[in-house]
Design an enzyme around this catalytic site. Structure first.
Site, mmCIF file in Angstrom:
data_model
loop_
_atom_site.group_PDB
_atom_site.id
_atom_site.type_symbol
_atom_site.label_atom_id
_atom_site.label_comp_id
_atom_site.label_asym_id
_atom_site.label_seq_id
_atom_site.Cartn_x
_atom_site.Cartn_y
_atom_site.Cartn_z
ATOM 1 N N GLN A 1 -45.774 -4.370 17.034
ATOM 2 C CA GLN A 1 -45.799 -4.986 18.361
ATOM 3 C C GLN A 1 -45.597 -6.483 18.194
ATOM 4 O O GLN A 1 -46.298 -7.127 17.404
ATOM 5 C CB GLN A 1 -47.116 -4.707 19.083
ATOM 6 C CG GLN A 1 -47.123 -5.237 20.511
ATOM 7 C CD GLN A 1 -48.403 -4.907 21.278
ATOM 8 O OE1 GLN A 1 -49.377 -4.397 20.725
ATOM 9 N NE2 GLN A 1 -48.386 -5.207 22.565
ATOM 10 N N HIS B 1 -40.281 1.338 24.685
ATOM 11 C CA HIS B 1 -38.865 1.231 24.358
ATOM 12 C C HIS B 1 -38.213 2.570 24.703
ATOM 13 O O HIS B 1 -38.693 3.615 24.252
ATOM 14 C CB HIS B 1 -38.663 0.974 22.860
ATOM 15 C CG HIS B 1 -39.159 -0.344 22.398
ATOM 16 N ND1 HIS B 1 -38.334 -1.441 22.275
ATOM 17 C CD2 HIS B 1 -40.398 -0.752 22.018
ATOM 18 C CE1 HIS B 1 -39.046 -2.467 21.834
ATOM 19 N NE2 HIS B 1 -40.297 -2.072 21.670
ATOM 20 N N ASP C 1 -33.330 -4.489 26.859
ATOM 21 C CA ASP C 1 -33.838 -5.239 25.710
ATOM 22 C C ASP C 1 -32.720 -6.164 25.218
ATOM 23 O O ASP C 1 -31.590 -5.709 25.024
ATOM 24 C CB ASP C 1 -34.253 -4.259 24.606
ATOM 25 C CG ASP C 1 -35.054 -4.908 23.498
ATOM 26 O OD1 ASP C 1 -34.663 -6.002 23.036
ATOM 27 O OD2 ASP C 1 -36.051 -4.310 23.067
ATOM 28 N N ILE C 2 -33.029 -7.435 25.013
ATOM 29 C CA ILE C 2 -31.995 -8.370 24.551
ATOM 30 C C ILE C 2 -31.806 -8.321 23.036
ATOM 31 O O ILE C 2 -30.927 -8.989 22.503
ATOM 32 C CB ILE C 2 -32.244 -9.816 25.028
ATOM 33 C CG1 ILE C 2 -33.553 -10.369 24.482
ATOM 34 C CG2 ILE C 2 -32.197 -9.893 26.551
ATOM 35 C CD1 ILE C 2 -33.718 -11.865 24.693
ATOM 36 N N HIS D 1 -45.476 -2.146 26.572
ATOM 37 C CA HIS D 1 -44.108 -1.765 26.910
ATOM 38 C C HIS D 1 -43.703 -0.522 26.140
ATOM 39 O O HIS D 1 -44.209 -0.245 25.055
ATOM 40 C CB HIS D 1 -43.112 -2.904 26.664
ATOM 41 C CG HIS D 1 -43.117 -3.468 25.284
ATOM 42 N ND1 HIS D 1 -44.114 -4.291 24.804
ATOM 43 C CD2 HIS D 1 -42.220 -3.355 24.272
ATOM 44 C CE1 HIS D 1 -43.845 -4.654 23.568
ATOM 45 N NE2 HIS D 1 -42.692 -4.093 23.209
#
Length: 134
Positions: A93, A101, A30-31, A99
């Protein structure tokens, strides 16, 4: 889907620090990480959210998330792991491709959920991704 950032990652059109991949799923860093080693697991086939994903892709994502969580403990020394899915805007979201996490937790880390995403240190993201991919 042409306008989906995660579909772009699956297609290779958008760069990502991938940590694992199989025939159904991709795991990448994750960025906007909540903690060191925060990764995302997505199905390769587009599904908007938990209510749309096929049972087979959901199972594959859960299995990949379990593998990434184990790597977070083994490679990064995480003391625990949060596994989070947000389904719909009112559940936080923001990217409408299913997705999970995978958020490593460390004794004494200051993270309170939900976290407020913000840009991470790209060198640290890459280093943690390399450790998870090894």
């Amino acid at each position: 889907m042409a306008d989906c950032i995660f579909c772009g990652i699956v297609a290779g059109d958008i760069p990502a620090t991938k940590v694992a991949e199989d025939e159904r799923t991709v795991a990448f860093m994750d960025i906007n990480p909540a903690t060191r080693g925060h990764a995302l697991v997505i199905p390769k086939r587009h599904a908007t959210d938990l209510l749309e994903i096929s049972p087979e892709d959901l199972a594959a994502c859960a299995q990949m998330a379990q593998r990434v969580a184990q790597k977070a403990k083994d490679a990064l020394g995480a003391d625990g792991v949060n596994l989070i899915n947000s389904c719909g805007p009112d559940a936080w979201q923001t990217v409408f491709h299913f997705h999970l996490h995978v958020i490593p937790r460390y004794k004494g880390d200051p993270l309170k959920l939900p976290w407020v995403p913000g840009p991470g240190d790209m060198d640290e993201i890459k280093a943690a991704g390399e450790a998870l991919a090894a």
